[in-house]
Design an enzyme around this catalytic site. Structure first.
Site, PDB file in Angstrom:
ATOM      1  CG  HIS A  24      -0.297   0.088   2.527  1.00 39.19           C
ATOM      2  ND1 HIS A  24      -0.158  -0.989   3.373  1.00 39.19           N
ATOM      3  CD2 HIS A  24       0.293   1.126   3.170  1.00 39.19           C
ATOM      4  CE1 HIS A  24       0.473  -0.619   4.465  1.00 39.19           C
ATOM      5  NE2 HIS A  24       0.765   0.658   4.378  1.00 39.19           N
TER       6      HIS A  24
HETATM    7  P1  TYD Z   1      -1.739  -2.445   7.500  1.00 40.16           P
HETATM    8  O1  TYD Z   1      -1.276  -1.047   7.627  1.00 40.16           O
HETATM    9  O2  TYD Z   1      -2.403  -2.831   6.196  1.00 40.16           O
HETATM   10  O3  TYD Z   1      -0.544  -3.456   7.804  1.00 40.16           O
HETATM   11  P2  TYD Z   1       0.779  -3.898   7.002  1.00 40.16           P
HETATM   12  O4  TYD Z   1       1.132  -2.866   5.994  1.00 40.16           O
HETATM   13  O5  TYD Z   1       1.832  -4.026   8.056  1.00 40.16           O
HETATM   14  O6  TYD Z   1       0.507  -5.227   6.392  1.00 40.16           O
HETATM   15  O7  TYD Z   1      -2.721  -2.757   8.709  1.00 40.16           O
HETATM   16  C1  TYD Z   1      -3.188  -4.054   8.972  1.00 40.16           C
HETATM   17  C2  TYD Z   1      -4.555  -3.935   9.647  1.00 40.16           C
HETATM   18  O8  TYD Z   1      -4.442  -3.251  10.911  1.00 40.16           O
HETATM   19  C3  TYD Z   1      -5.573  -3.164   8.832  1.00 40.16           C
HETATM   20  O9  TYD Z   1      -6.815  -3.853   8.932  1.00 40.16           O
HETATM   21  C4  TYD Z   1      -5.717  -1.840   9.522  1.00 40.16           C
HETATM   22  C5  TYD Z   1      -5.322  -2.135  10.954  1.00 40.16           C
HETATM   23  N1  TYD Z   1      -4.611  -0.986  11.580  1.00 40.16           N
HETATM   24  C6  TYD Z   1      -5.263  -0.199  12.511  1.00 40.16           C
HETATM   25  O10 TYD Z   1      -6.421  -0.421  12.858  1.00 40.16           O
HETATM   26  N2  TYD Z   1      -4.575   0.853  13.072  1.00 40.16           N
HETATM   27  C7  TYD Z   1      -3.300   1.139  12.731  1.00 40.16           C
HETATM   28  O11 TYD Z   1      -2.692   2.109  13.261  1.00 40.16           O
HETATM   29  C8  TYD Z   1      -2.635   0.320  11.734  1.00 40.16           C
HETATM   30  C9  TYD Z   1      -1.216   0.580  11.316  1.00 40.16           C
HETATM   31  C10 TYD Z   1      -3.336  -0.735  11.191  1.00 40.16           C
END
Ligand code: TYD
Length: 133
Positions: A50
């Site tokens: 992302h």
């Molecule tokens: P994401 O940022 O997509 O994780 P990564 O890039 O490490 O794979 O986040 C994973 C999940 O966690 C997504 O459903 C959103 C949730 N999330 C929160 O609720 N609050 C936060 O501060 C973060 C970073 C993620």
């Protein structure tokens, strides 16, 4: 546009006593509004996939190794290895990231904004179509 770069934080301590490093707003590229950390990531998993419209981040591997591949809308790709706890990676807005963590890795993120799903770009083709002015 800001560019991604590594920031070396000083280490306070000695090899016999151990070390500490410090991050505080007065010496960071942005004001910290949120902190999160990820852990127990299996070796085979690639996280990220992302970009963010506005969020800026400073990322540490407080334990283990983390490899970051960052790509901007022009297709420029940069690879960074976080292999020391006193090394931070500044990730500006609008960089597509893929993240590989070693199993023991703990990723600590200092972020410029609170969590907001509408700040995420989760579709790669949508990201690549964005034109920056
Ligand atoms: P994401 O940022 O997509 O994780 P990564 O890039 O490490 O794979 O986040 C994973 C999940 O966690 C997504 O459903 C959103 C949730 N999330 C929160 O609720 N609050 C936060 O501060 C973060 C970073 C993620």
């Amino acid at each position: 546009m800001e560019r991604p770069h590594l920031i070396e934080f000083s280490k306070v301590g000695t090899s016999s006593l151990g070390y500490l490093s410090i991050a505080q707003n007065s010496t960071l590229p942005f004001r910290v509004e949120r902190v999160y950390w990820t852990y127990f990531t299996p070796d085979s998993v690639i996280r990220g996939h992302h970009a963010h419209y506005e969020l800026e981040q400073l990322i540490f591997a407080v334990s283990g190794n983390i490899e970051f591949v960052l790509e901007n809308v022009n297709g420029e790709k940069l690879t960074f290895l976080l292999d020391r706890p006193n090394l931070g990676l500044y990730v500006p807005k609008m960089y597509w990231r893929t993240i590989k963590l070693s199993h023991s890795a703990v990723l600590l993120c200092l972020a410029s904004q609170e969590y907001e799903e509408s700040d995420y770009i989760r579709d790669y083709n949508t990201f690549k179509k964005i034109v920056l002015n």
